[in-house]
Write an enzyme that holds these catalytic residues in place. Structure first.
Site, mmCIF file in Angstrom:
data_model
loop_
_atom_site.group_PDB
_atom_site.id
_atom_site.type_symbol
_atom_site.label_atom_id
_atom_site.label_comp_id
_atom_site.label_asym_id
_atom_site.label_seq_id
_atom_site.Cartn_x
_atom_site.Cartn_y
_atom_site.Cartn_z
ATOM 1 N N ARG A 81 0.874 -1.181 0.000
ATOM 2 C CA ARG A 81 0.000 0.000 0.000
ATOM 3 C C ARG A 81 0.905 1.223 0.000
ATOM 4 O O ARG A 81 1.464 1.578 1.029
ATOM 5 C CB ARG A 81 -0.868 -0.051 1.270
ATOM 6 C CG ARG A 81 -2.026 0.927 1.284
ATOM 7 C CD ARG A 81 -2.545 1.097 2.710
ATOM 8 N NE ARG A 81 -1.696 1.997 3.456
ATOM 9 C CZ ARG A 81 -1.536 1.979 4.774
ATOM 10 N NH1 ARG A 81 -2.169 1.112 5.527
ATOM 11 N NH2 ARG A 81 -0.733 2.845 5.372
ATOM 12 N N HIS A 104 -3.614 4.586 4.545
ATOM 13 C CA HIS A 104 -4.723 3.616 4.616
ATOM 14 C C HIS A 104 -5.972 4.220 3.972
ATOM 15 O O HIS A 104 -6.606 3.617 3.117
ATOM 16 C CB HIS A 104 -4.989 3.248 6.073
ATOM 17 C CG HIS A 104 -6.242 2.467 6.265
ATOM 18 N ND1 HIS A 104 -6.369 1.169 5.822
ATOM 19 C CD2 HIS A 104 -7.439 2.793 6.818
ATOM 20 C CE1 HIS A 104 -7.588 0.733 6.096
ATOM 21 N NE2 HIS A 104 -8.254 1.707 6.697
ATOM 22 N N TYR A 144 3.745 5.849 11.589
ATOM 23 C CA TYR A 144 4.059 4.462 11.974
ATOM 24 C C TYR A 144 4.922 3.686 10.981
ATOM 25 O O TYR A 144 5.228 2.537 11.215
ATOM 26 C CB TYR A 144 2.760 3.676 12.242
ATOM 27 C CG TYR A 144 1.765 3.694 11.084
ATOM 28 C CD1 TYR A 144 1.901 2.812 10.012
ATOM 29 C CD2 TYR A 144 0.695 4.590 11.066
ATOM 30 C CE1 TYR A 144 1.008 2.834 8.960
ATOM 31 C CE2 TYR A 144 -0.210 4.621 10.015
ATOM 32 C CZ TYR A 144 -0.047 3.742 8.974
ATOM 33 O OH TYR A 144 -0.929 3.748 7.918
HETATM 34 C C1 LIG Z 1 -14.802 -5.983 11.750
HETATM 35 C C2 LIG Z 1 -14.002 -4.719 11.621
HETATM 36 N N1 LIG Z 1 -13.041 -4.464 12.525
HETATM 37 C C3 LIG Z 1 -12.286 -3.348 12.422
HETATM 38 C C4 LIG Z 1 -12.525 -2.461 11.402
HETATM 39 C C5 LIG Z 1 -11.669 -1.196 11.278
HETATM 40 N N2 LIG Z 1 -10.760 -1.333 10.132
HETATM 41 C C6 LIG Z 1 -11.025 -0.725 8.955
HETATM 42 S S1 LIG Z 1 -9.849 -1.060 7.818
HETATM 43 C C7 LIG Z 1 -8.969 -2.011 8.890
HETATM 44 C C8 LIG Z 1 -7.683 -2.654 8.466
HETATM 45 C C9 LIG Z 1 -7.834 -3.646 7.360
HETATM 46 O O1 LIG Z 1 -6.576 -4.047 6.892
HETATM 47 P P1 LIG Z 1 -6.429 -5.064 5.709
HETATM 48 O O2 LIG Z 1 -7.359 -6.180 5.869
HETATM 49 O O3 LIG Z 1 -4.983 -5.401 5.622
HETATM 50 O O4 LIG Z 1 -6.902 -4.240 4.428
HETATM 51 P P2 LIG Z 1 -6.246 -2.932 3.767
HETATM 52 O O5 LIG Z 1 -6.958 -1.754 4.369
HETATM 53 O O6 LIG Z 1 -4.799 -2.927 4.048
HETATM 54 O O7 LIG Z 1 -6.547 -3.016 2.308
HETATM 55 C C10 LIG Z 1 -9.594 -2.052 10.126
HETATM 56 C C11 LIG Z 1 -9.050 -2.786 11.288
HETATM 57 C C12 LIG Z 1 -13.565 -2.745 10.487
HETATM 58 N N3 LIG Z 1 -13.835 -1.938 9.465
HETATM 59 N N4 LIG Z 1 -14.275 -3.893 10.608
#
Ligand SMILES: Cc1ncc(C[n+]2csc(CCOP(=O)(O)OP(=O)(O)O)c2C)c(N)n1
Ligand SMILES: [Mg+2]
Length: 382
Positions: free
Chosen positions: A276, A280, A289
């Site tokens: 990425r 985010h 971070y």
């Molecule tokens: C069930 C749930 N827990 C926490 C969140 C908060 N949250 C949003 S994005 C994220 C990280 C996701 O990371 P990843 O799966 O690696 O996907 P990326 O954003 O890197 O594409 C989190 C913890 C959420 N949206 N849903």
């Protein structure tokens, strides 16, 4: 000890057959790659691809236009036109490669960053913007393009995809289903349940995990002790790690996983090893971070640059093609800017409207509370 006696004590070596596979070494993750970061074509014993020049230029065009659209959306958020934007910068190859492996009748369950896959499915990019502006109910009709709505609840769509795939199999169709999720999502219970169900019911689903190294501020080391693709083994289906910045490898690996699903051989986990490159979302500041050097190291593996190097070196893309693509890119940017200026402002009360068909006491209560909250601002201003 003589040379002969040493040789005699060695275990007998079997003759190596052409194409015989080495057993996987759990300490050294394999990475399927067909195009190196330097733009050189390489072969892989299990995955090959043969594309026409038109198809190669098409993949390049898809990636360039997707990146341009994404940059435009980020700018529009900064200009106050969108509430939020989740950039796909750096993940174009993973998304275009896998997206172009799909058939029209396959079904896609994305997370919230799959703008490149949406592009491949023919979803109008302005619908994505409308969703992040908060002016359409979810964004688009999932059944128009077999592209489900973006899913913010991390990992939940892996279960939706599995259930849908089980239904597809019951219908007797040879369509396949693909679920996109991230490295962070791979830690969710929903994903573990989806792996179990899909394995035991032999569901025709491909789990496409874009390991972009970060889940907001959590690095992949906090998600797993083993390379993510190796998790599939414990559920009884194959896992493969592909260079997620190599569009050719992503296309080849996804194609074979989809074919496997069509043949009724069940799920595959594809781990697209990528990065990425941006924040985010537009609400995040990654300088808090992660180090700049990390991003710089991945910039050298840029998915678009490596294909451009290959296409120009081979004479597949010339200056005329690249100039025309630049013009097309500017046209797309202009089109999305014009479209968003025509969109209404979001109605903040609308989120309460389509929750239940017949209304609900709790939603009514929340609506009233929120209305009072908003009214409190109005009083302060006046
Ligand atoms: C069930 C749930 N827990 C926490 C969140 C908060 N949250 C949003 S994005 C994220 C990280 C996701 O990371 P990843 O799966 O690696 O996907 P990326 O954003 O890197 O594409 C989190 C913890 C959420 N949206 N849903
Ligand atoms: Mg991630």
């Amino acid at each position: 000890m003589t040379v002969e006696s040493t040789a005699a004590r060695k275990p007998r070596r079997t003759t190596k057959r052409a194409g015989a596979k080495k057993p996987p070494d759990a300490t050294k993750p394999e990475l399927v790659q067909l195009l190196t970061p330097e733009g050189k074509r390489v072969e892989h014993p299990d995955h090959s691809i043969d594309l026409t020049d038109d198809e190669l230029r098409g993949l390049y065009r898809d990636m360039v236009l997707t990146r341009r659209f994404d940059a435009e959306a980020t700018a529009l958020q900064r200009q106050g036109e969108l509430g939020l934007w989740a950039s796909l910068l750096g993940q174009e190859a993973a998304q275009i490669g896998s997206g172009r492996a799909l058939r029209d009748d396959d079904y896609v369950f994305p997370t919230y960053r799959e703008h490149g896959v949406a592009w491949c499915r023919g979803v109008d990019p302005t619908n994505l913007l409308g969703m992040f502006r908060g002016v359409n109910n979810g964004g688009w009709d999932p059944n128009s393009n077999n592209f489900h709505l973006y899913t913010i609840v991390i990992g939940s769509q892996a279960l939706h995809a599995t259930g849908y795939a089980m239904g597809v199999a019951k219908d007797g169709s040879d369509a396949a289903v693909i679920a996109y999720f991230g490295d962070g999502a791979s830690s969710q219970g929903d994903v573990a349940e989806a792996f179990t169900f899909s394995a035991v019911y032999n569901a025709p689903v491909v789990f496409f995990c874009q390991n972009n190294q970060w889940a907001i501020s959590e690095p992949t080391e906090k998600q797993t002790r083993v390379p993510l693709y190796q998790r599939a083994q414990g559920y009884g289906f194959p896992g493969v790690r592909v260079d997620g910045n190599d569009v050719l490898a992503c296309l080849a690996v996804t194609r074979s996983a989809l074919e496997r699903a069509r043949r009724g051989e069940g799920p595959t986990l594809v781990e697209a090893f990528t990065y990425r490159m941006g924040a985010h979302t537009t609400s995040d500041d990654p300088t808090k971070y992660r180090r700049d050097e990390e991003r710089e190291a991945w910039e050298a593996k840029d998915p678009i640059l490596r294909l451009k190097t290959y296409l120009t070196a081979e004479g597949i893309a010339d200056d005329g093609f690249l100039a025309e693509l630049d013009r097309e890119s500017d046209g797309l940017a202009q089109r999305v800017r014009e479209a968003i200026r025509l969109m209404p402002d979001p109605d903040t009360m609308a989120i309460f409207e389509n929750v239940y068909a017949d209304g609900h006491a709790l939603v009514d209560e929340e609506r009233a509370e929120f209305a009072a909250y908003q009214a409190s601002f109005a009083e302060e201003v006046s």
